[in-house]
Design an enzyme around this catalytic site. Structure first.
Site, short mmCIF file in Angstrom:
data_model
loop_
_atom_site.label_atom_id
_atom_site.label_comp_id
_atom_site.label_asym_id
_atom_site.label_seq_id
_atom_site.Cartn_x
_atom_site.Cartn_y
_atom_site.Cartn_z
CG ASP A 144 113.22 129.69 156.49
OD1 ASP A 144 112.85 129.06 155.49
OD2 ASP A 144 112.67 129.61 157.59
CG ASP A 146 113.86 131.63 151.72
OD1 ASP A 146 113.76 131.28 150.54
OD2 ASP A 146 113.30 131.04 152.67
CD GLU A 189 114.39 130.82 145.85
OE1 GLU A 189 113.20 130.45 145.87
OE2 GLU A 189 115.34 130.10 146.17
#
Lengths: 165, 165
Positions: B140, B7, B67
């Site tokens: 996170d 992340d 992501e």
């Protein structure tokens, strides 16, 4: 003093090594690290990182100079450019190389005296200041040489100011 | 199958290693690589790169999952996040690790069935799916475990589709 100028771009990242004795500058090497859009993006970043690391290890510059770009046209292009800049800054930090950052306007102004000069005007001044017999390989290489020269002017001005105080 | 979920964030980059036998998943390690705003940005990027490289070399995951963020709130935050993502992707490429990218909505949807779930809802599902006795170290780290689980679900669904055809 040896400065590695870098012009960040995802398809072509320009580089230029400029040596200076404080009065005269000369280009040692310049060019661009290219990749095709067909390459996976992570591979393109890795190629840029590898190319810059090789240059740093081969020439041991004293400093890297890059443009600090805080305002891109849009979030998408900023994100892409950010990826490349991240890899470029990390390649410098990995070799203990300090990084100097200049706004695009500061670079143009340092080279041509005009903050809105175009790339061709910058190219002409790069050729003149480095006494090059021919144009740099690409405009990206010219821009990389320009930011290196901008840094040399900046530290030269700082040294002159110290001498005068 | 061992997946390293990441992340990306400039002050805290979460990571989570998830092992799976195709039916059950378990977390091997998770946490966050932190840096203070006082550190030079290039040093922060170098710390993130170094931390991830250590994880990859120590655990030899089969894949990295992150992501894909194409739309940030604004160009400035996109540029900063881009720097971190660039370093993360290059760290994977440098070790020959393939990278799988998922939209934030796909990750939330894979975990909770709802593409607009908040971080706490995602955290609850991460705990449940990985059978964790306590919360991951940070949100996170939870988000990093979530994108790793999303990838495992995605390749599981792909394998099931191949089996059915």
């Amino acid at each position: 003093m040896l400065v590695l100028g870098v012009d960040c771009g995802s398809e072509s990242t320009g580089f230029g090594l400029v040596a200076s004795d404080g009065r005269r500058h000369r280009a040692l090497v310049s060019g661009a690290i290219r990749s095709t859009p067909a390459m996976p993006f992570a591979e393109r970043l890795h190629r840029i990182h590898g190319g810059l690391t090789e240059l740093i290890l081969a020439h041991r510059p004293d400093c890297m100079a890059v443009e600090d770009i805080f305002f891109a046209r849009n979030a998408r292009s900023a994100l892409k450019l950010g990826h490349v800049r991240g890899v470029v800054l990390q390649a410098a930090a990995a070799q203990g190389l300090p990084v100097a950052e200049y706004s695009p306007r500061a670079v143009k102004s340092a080279l041509t005296g005009y903050g809105h000069a175009d790339k061709i005007q910058v190219l002409h001044m790069v050729r003149s200041l480095l006494d090059l017999a021919s144009d740099p390989e690409t405009l990206d290489a010219s821009d990389a040489l320009a930011v290196a020269i901008c840094h040399l002017h900046s530290i030269g001005a700082a040294a002159a100011a110290r001498g005068a105080s």
